[in-house]
Design a protein around this motif. Structure first.
Motif: not given
Length: 227
Positions: A24-35, A41-46, A84-91
């Motif tokens: 459960d440590g992964w969060a939506d990676g979009a929070a760190s993406a530029g405008t 961007k579709q991934n998960l990040q720590l 650290f990032n994670c791609y799955r389910d079409g990420g």
């Protein structure tokens, strides 16, 4: 210039990190993406405050600082704390360019991104897709390395992560500000340094030709470095 650093981490070190990850440590990676990047961007990040990410990130930085090939290729002046990032389910992460200036307010850190680095933490057979695709002068290069290996490439290049259609692709990414900002100059210095190292192994310690090449290397570095 694209440089592969094989086995920066051992298989045991990779396994230790993977085993320490909380599901459960992964969060939506979009929070760190530029405008603009957020749209592709579709991934998960720590999070940067994640204790596992902090500890392992510091271990990676220590490895990089002691690795001769990384030091030669990057001439690193500053290194961004690994993400650290994670791609799955079409990420995926569609075609984008990295920000030129990156700010980390809590650390008082601002870097100019000259080089980007991806450290693979999943074996290639653990997932399908997920290739890092870097557009270079002579066409797009696809990269999918063994767990523990890293690729360095210019941050100025357009690049993407192809969709992951099976399994999980876990990586650490970071950015480097080089003492030599110009990509061509840095590439020339790298080639010269690698040649010096190869020649030194078979020559006397006081070999005049090697000394002359070292003299040229440092004078070029002195001319091009921005510190």
């Amino acid at each position: 210039m694209m440089i592969v650093i094989d086995n920066l981490l051992t298989k045991g070190e990779v396994a230790q990190f993977r085993q320490s990850l909380a599901p459960d440590g992964w969060a939506d990676g979009a929070a760190s993406a530029g405008t603009r990047s957020i749209a592709v961007k579709q991934n998960l990040q720590l999070g940067r405050d994640n204790p596992v990410a902090k500890d392992f990130g510091n271990r990676i930085l220590g490895k990089l600082g002691r690795h001769p090939l990384f030091v030669s290729a990057s001439l690193a002046e500053k290194i961004w704390p690994p993400v650290f990032n994670c791609y799955r389910d079409g990420g995926h992460y569609g075609t984008h360019s990295d920000a030129a200036l990156m700010r980390l307010p809590e650390a008082g850190l601002t870097i100019r991104s000259d080089l980007s680095a991806t450290l693979f933490l999943s074996e290639p057979d653990e997932y399908e897709g997920g290739e890092l695709v870097v557009e270079e002068q002579f066409g797009a290069q696809q990269v999918k390395l063994a767990a523990g290996s890293m690729v360095l490439y210019p941050s100025s290049s357009l690049h993407q992560v192809a969709p992951v259609t099976r399994g999980e692709r876990i990586c650490a990414i970071t950015w480097i500000q080089s003492a030599v900002a110009d990509t061509t100059a840095r590439s020339l210095l790298f080639d010269l340094d690698q040649s010096i190292q190869s020649l030194t192994a078979g020559r006397a310690k006081d070999d005049a030709d090697v000394d002359r090449l070292i003299h040229v290397y440092h004078n070029l570095l002195r001319r091009w470095a921005q510190v």
